[in-house]
Design an enzyme around this catalytic site. Sequence first.
Site, PDB file in Angstrom:
ATOM      1  N   HIS A   1       3.487   0.251   2.426  1.00 48.87           N
ATOM      2  CA  HIS A   1       2.776  -0.847   1.748  1.00 48.87           C
ATOM      3  C   HIS A   1       1.419  -0.416   1.212  1.00 48.87           C
ATOM      4  O   HIS A   1       0.853  -1.087   0.359  1.00 48.87           O
ATOM      5  CB  HIS A   1       2.633  -2.036   2.711  1.00 48.87           C
ATOM      6  CG  HIS A   1       3.950  -2.684   3.007  1.00 48.87           C
ATOM      7  ND1 HIS A   1       4.394  -3.805   2.371  1.00 48.87           N
ATOM      8  CD2 HIS A   1       4.958  -2.301   3.830  1.00 48.87           C
ATOM      9  CE1 HIS A   1       5.600  -4.117   2.802  1.00 48.87           C
ATOM     10  NE2 HIS A   1       5.967  -3.213   3.700  1.00 48.87           N
TER      11      HIS A   1
ATOM     12  N   ASP B   1      -5.714  -0.089  -3.113  1.00 44.27           N
ATOM     13  CA  ASP B   1      -4.834  -1.129  -2.552  1.00 44.27           C
ATOM     14  C   ASP B   1      -3.399  -0.811  -2.946  1.00 44.27           C
ATOM     15  O   ASP B   1      -3.137  -0.523  -4.119  1.00 44.27           O
ATOM     16  CB  ASP B   1      -5.237  -2.493  -3.132  1.00 44.27           C
ATOM     17  CG  ASP B   1      -5.083  -3.615  -2.125  1.00 44.27           C
ATOM     18  OD1 ASP B   1      -4.246  -3.486  -1.220  1.00 44.27           O
ATOM     19  OD2 ASP B   1      -5.807  -4.626  -2.259  1.00 44.27           O
TER      20      ASP B   1
HETATM   21  C1  GDG Z   1      -0.869  -4.808   2.673  1.00 48.41           C
HETATM   22  C2  GDG Z   1      -1.362  -3.822   1.604  1.00 48.41           C
HETATM   23  C3  GDG Z   1       0.056  -4.984  -0.075  1.00 48.41           C
HETATM   24  C4  GDG Z   1      -5.917 -13.413   3.142  1.00 48.41           C
HETATM   25  N1  GDG Z   1      -6.876 -14.156   3.673  1.00 48.41           N
HETATM   26  C5  GDG Z   1      -6.333 -15.298   4.074  1.00 48.41           C
HETATM   27  C6  GDG Z   1      -4.984 -15.246   3.761  1.00 48.41           C
HETATM   28  N2  GDG Z   1      -4.748 -14.077   3.200  1.00 48.41           N
HETATM   29  C7  GDG Z   1      -3.427 -13.644   2.711  1.00 48.41           C
HETATM   30  C8  GDG Z   1      -3.369 -13.565   1.215  1.00 48.41           C
HETATM   31  C9  GDG Z   1      -2.237 -12.559   1.018  1.00 48.41           C
HETATM   32  C10 GDG Z   1      -2.387 -11.654   2.236  1.00 48.41           C
HETATM   33  O1  GDG Z   1      -3.163 -12.338   3.198  1.00 48.41           O
HETATM   34  C11 GDG Z   1      -3.129 -10.362   1.894  1.00 48.41           C
HETATM   35  O2  GDG Z   1      -2.258  -9.539   1.202  1.00 48.41           O
HETATM   36  P1  GDG Z   1      -2.762  -8.301   0.345  1.00 48.41           P
HETATM   37  O3  GDG Z   1      -1.610  -7.784  -0.394  1.00 48.41           O
HETATM   38  O4  GDG Z   1      -3.865  -8.756  -0.537  1.00 48.41           O
HETATM   39  O5  GDG Z   1      -3.403  -7.255   1.354  1.00 48.41           O
HETATM   40  P2  GDG Z   1      -3.082  -6.563   2.804  1.00 48.41           P
HETATM   41  O6  GDG Z   1      -3.219  -7.520   3.917  1.00 48.41           O
HETATM   42  O7  GDG Z   1      -4.029  -5.408   2.864  1.00 48.41           O
HETATM   43  O8  GDG Z   1      -1.560  -6.065   2.726  1.00 48.41           O
HETATM   44  C12 GDG Z   1      -1.355  -4.494   0.240  1.00 48.41           C
HETATM   45  C13 GDG Z   1       0.622  -5.810   1.065  1.00 48.41           C
HETATM   46  O9  GDG Z   1       0.522  -5.123   2.315  1.00 48.41           O
HETATM   47  C14 GDG Z   1       2.099  -6.150   0.848  1.00 48.41           C
HETATM   48  O10 GDG Z   1       2.854  -5.012   0.577  1.00 48.41           O
HETATM   49  O11 GDG Z   1       0.005  -5.795  -1.234  1.00 48.41           O
HETATM   50  O12 GDG Z   1      -1.764  -3.561  -0.756  1.00 48.41           O
HETATM   51  O13 GDG Z   1      -2.686  -3.366   1.934  1.00 48.41           O
HETATM   52  O14 GDG Z   1      -0.994 -13.175   1.107  1.00 48.41           O
HETATM   53  O15 GDG Z   1      -3.134 -14.837   0.694  1.00 48.41           O
HETATM   54  N3  GDG Z   1      -4.132 -16.222   4.029  1.00 48.41           N
HETATM   55  C15 GDG Z   1      -4.643 -17.315   4.651  1.00 48.41           C
HETATM   56  N4  GDG Z   1      -5.949 -17.435   4.997  1.00 48.41           N
HETATM   57  C16 GDG Z   1      -6.834 -16.471   4.722  1.00 48.41           C
HETATM   58  O16 GDG Z   1      -8.016 -16.607   5.046  1.00 48.41           O
HETATM   59  N5  GDG Z   1      -3.817 -18.300   4.966  1.00 48.41           N
END
Ligand code: GDG
Length: 470
Positions: free
Chosen positions: A155, A360
């Site tokens: 990821h 990312d």
């Molecule tokens: C890894 C990879 C890749 C965030 N803050 C809150 C909240 N979130 C949710 C967002 C989103 C998720 O968390 C974060 O996803 P990301 O993709 O931005 O980042 P990572 O956690 O680093 O994920 C990344 C992913 O895996 C999938 O393959 O895209 O590159 O690093 O869904 O909305 N959700 C809530 N409250 C928050 O305060 N409910």
Amino acid sequence: MSPRLIVLSNRIPMEDAEPAGGLVFALHDCLSQQGGVWIGSADVPVSTPADSLTTVGTGTYTRKTFDVTEDDQRDFYLGYANSVLWPLFHRRADLIAMEPRYSEAYRSTNARVAALIARELQPGDLLWVHDYHFLPVARELRRRGIDNRIGYFLHTPFPLAANVPALPERDEFPEWLAAYDLVGLQTERDLAALREYFRGDPAAEIDAAGTIRTADGSFRAIALPIGIDVDAFIAQTDASDGADRLRLDPTERLLIGVDRLDYSKGLVNKFRAFAAYLDEHRAANGPRATLLQIAPPSRGALDAYREIRTELESAAGAINGEHAMIDWTPIRYICRNVPRERVAGLYRRADVGLVTPLADGMNLVAKEYVAAQNPDDPGVLILSHFAGAAEQMGGALLVNPYDEAEMAEAIARALDMPLDERRARHAEMLAGLRSHDIGWWARTYMAELSRPDPSVPGLGAAGQGSGTAA
Ligand code: GDG
């Protein structure tokens, strides 16, 4: 009948209720349709781990956990996974914090998890392993004589070839990968990085069908960008009361950022760029704007995470101190988790989604922000070149997160963008999100993992999948 699917990821949904969240949703759908078993670590540490998996909850598929001790959490999870692999894979080799016991914990935890999975696997089952916590699992299983098809999905970004030697296990790294049948990566850029890494190995070759042959075995690699469940996210946005709670002046513009509090997310750069916007554009009569930054803390036991939090708090304090007025706080910074349905409504209200990571794998926030917009009056996505999502989301204003002046300029441009242009950019991105949604991602991966090795004469099926082979 489809083969049984066994999934391994560090975290699994622990409630019996429908799970929330991109990856969790995708795997949940996949497992609900074809049945199977989802294995992950138990929530609460124990002093002596059981030598079997524990079944948790009930549902259309089985969930099982393996025990972890406090030492595992410190040395395997916070240690090797998040103090060695995470910084290395996110181009921050300078933040690697190495301890000999981390390597030992990574090795022993992966061997123990592999032994538990080996007892679970039946002939014909497919195993799909997720993320950097479990790179060596396939090699451990092969050593135990397991010959089921095993897939892996990373990821995060794939590390730069020049950084891999910083790994204590640099000599084993190619072996870890080669024990899989299929390695899935988020982007073409990651696939190129993987090829570059194996080009540096004189014993490795990449054949015409895309199979990478090494001294330790062969595997295929594909770029398959993870998506979101667009309709589910839109439904959540429609039901959200997030925007009502903002109490903004109706003319006030809103920018939103939602990122785990992590040094890879470029939060300090984002705050400084917003300050540069306030200094230059707002001062020249640009619209009054507030940046709402939601940043739930993660891995807070690690120094690198404590430091980024302190740095961010200091930046927010300084910027607000300089620019705030009695009736306006330029940066609203929430260092807590905000409920998902509220986040969706806040995305919709925001005129600009500010997604500016320094590195990312994909970044699902960029996709969620676009899905949440009102197509008749959509906001503008400002997206870092260094998010995997930038490869697919050409309708965003793409920025260099190291260049604060460029980001400030993009903020001004986004706030000033005519409706027609906003609609056109949004429509293009939404169509992409729909055609490459989370269901597409999971189905394509499963089809690729199930199909015969194209390099075996008579079984060739090269080019059938929608992902891109190495
Ligand atoms: C890894 C990879 C890749 C965030 N803050 C809150 C909240 N979130 C949710 C967002 C989103 C998720 O968390 C974060 O996803 P990301 O993709 O931005 O980042 P990572 O956690 O680093 O994920 C990344 C992913 O895996 C999938 O393959 O895209 O590159 O690093 O869904 O909305 N959700 C809530 N409250 C928050 O305060 N409910």
